[in-house]
Motif scaffolding. Structure first.
Motif, short mmCIF file in Angstrom:
data_model
loop_
_atom_site.label_atom_id
_atom_site.label_comp_id
_atom_site.label_asym_id
_atom_site.label_seq_id
_atom_site.Cartn_x
_atom_site.Cartn_y
_atom_site.Cartn_z
N PHE A 6 37.76 45.64 32.81
CA PHE A 6 38.63 45.16 33.88
C PHE A 6 38.91 43.67 33.64
O PHE A 6 37.98 42.87 33.55
N GLU A 7 40.20 43.32 33.54
CA GLU A 7 40.61 41.94 33.28
C GLU A 7 41.62 41.48 34.31
O GLU A 7 42.52 42.23 34.70
N LEU A 8 41.51 40.23 34.72
CA LEU A 8 42.44 39.65 35.68
C LEU A 8 43.80 39.39 35.03
O LEU A 8 43.90 38.74 33.99
N VAL A 9 44.85 39.90 35.67
CA VAL A 9 46.22 39.68 35.21
C VAL A 9 47.09 39.31 36.41
O VAL A 9 46.66 39.39 37.56
N GLY A 10 48.31 38.91 36.12
CA GLY A 10 49.28 38.63 37.17
C GLY A 10 50.43 39.62 37.08
O GLY A 10 50.22 40.83 36.98
N PRO A 39 43.95 46.49 33.61
CA PRO A 39 44.49 45.33 34.32
C PRO A 39 44.06 45.35 35.79
O PRO A 39 44.09 46.39 36.45
N TRP A 40 43.67 44.17 36.28
CA TRP A 40 43.15 44.03 37.65
C TRP A 40 43.74 42.77 38.26
O TRP A 40 43.90 41.75 37.57
N ARG A 41 44.05 42.85 39.56
CA ARG A 41 44.64 41.70 40.26
C ARG A 41 43.77 41.30 41.44
O ARG A 41 42.93 42.06 41.91
N PHE A 42 43.98 40.08 41.91
CA PHE A 42 43.12 39.49 42.94
C PHE A 42 42.91 40.39 44.16
O PHE A 42 41.83 40.44 44.72
N ASP A 127 49.53 38.66 45.66
CA ASP A 127 48.41 37.96 45.05
C ASP A 127 48.57 36.44 45.13
O ASP A 127 47.58 35.72 45.28
N ALA A 128 49.82 35.97 45.04
CA ALA A 128 50.05 34.53 45.18
C ALA A 128 49.66 34.06 46.58
O ALA A 128 49.06 32.99 46.73
N ALA A 129 49.98 34.85 47.59
CA ALA A 129 49.62 34.48 48.96
C ALA A 129 48.11 34.49 49.13
O ALA A 129 47.54 33.59 49.75
#
Length: 231
Positions: A6-10, A39-42, A127-129
């Protein structure tokens, strides 16, 4: 060897940017191992909650989770002793433990205020918010205010690298003649900045810059192939 990471992406799932995930990416490559990228997001915490974590990296080996970049490095070293060593022995592992803390505090912590307002530009709206709300609560000010002094801040950051700079004047890598996990700890922070921000962290004549370039080219240019800014 059934690995999943699992890796952080945008917005771009092929563009991982967590400094800690990059430590793991480099460690896997050093060991000659590959992993399927997840792929993993916030805001996707539910995807890794069953594995006992709220943060990445999370490495699955035959679906058994290993959580945290330092724990993953030790797991790879201990379970694949026949492959190139990440530490070069127990003394190297002990020194890398100190560098792991230094990398968290001086490198990741030092870079964060210099690029913090650039990071949401890589994320979708949700995710930006999340990123803005959580980080502004941590700092007690807007991301732009945190980053407003970065032209002066980068001077102090560069000065903080002097111990590393002195070492690199005598040897090509932190690990000596060849890179090891000590190098990947520090490199993860620089790759995080390269992928997320156009801000210039290093001068081209800095030995740290030359070191970073060598690691970007390592493992057949794996890190350089990840889209980033030419800084």
């Amino acid at each position: 060897m059934s690995f999943k990471l699992f890796e952080l992406v945008g917005t771009d799932p092929s563009r991982p940017f967590s400094p800690f995930c990059w430590r793991t990416r480099m460690a896997l490559a050093h060991k000659g191992l590959s992993a399927e990228t997840l792929p993993w997001r916030f805001t996707e915490k539910s995807a890794i909650a069953p594995h006992g974590s709220e943060k990445v990296p999370v490495l699955l080996h035959h679906d058994q989770p290993v959580v945290d970049s330092w724990a993953i490095a030790n797991y790879l070293e201990d379970h694949f002793p026949d492959r190139p060593s990440l530490f070069g022995g127990e003394g190297g592992r002990a020194m890398a433990r100190m560098l792991n803390a230094w990398g968290d505090i001086a490198i990741v912590g030092g870079i964060f205020p210099l690029i913090i307002a650039d990071i949401p530009k890589n994320l979708d709206a949700v995710d930006a918010a999340y990123f803005r709300q959580s980080r502004e609560a941590r700092f007690g000010k807007s991301l732009e205010e945190v980053m407003s002094g970065r032209d002066a801040g980068v001077v102090a950051f560069r000065k903080s690298l002097e111990p590393m700079r002195q070492a690199l004047k005598k040897q090509p890598f932190i690990g000596g003649a060849a890179p090891n996990y000590a190098d990947y700890i520090v490199f993860g922070g620089f790759q995080w900045a390269r992928v997320t921000s156009p801000f210039k962290l290093l001068e081209a004549d800095d030995p740290v810059y030359a070191w970073r370039e060598k690691l970007l080219d390592g493992f057949d240019g794996m890190a350089r192939r990840s889209p980033g800014h030419a800084v």
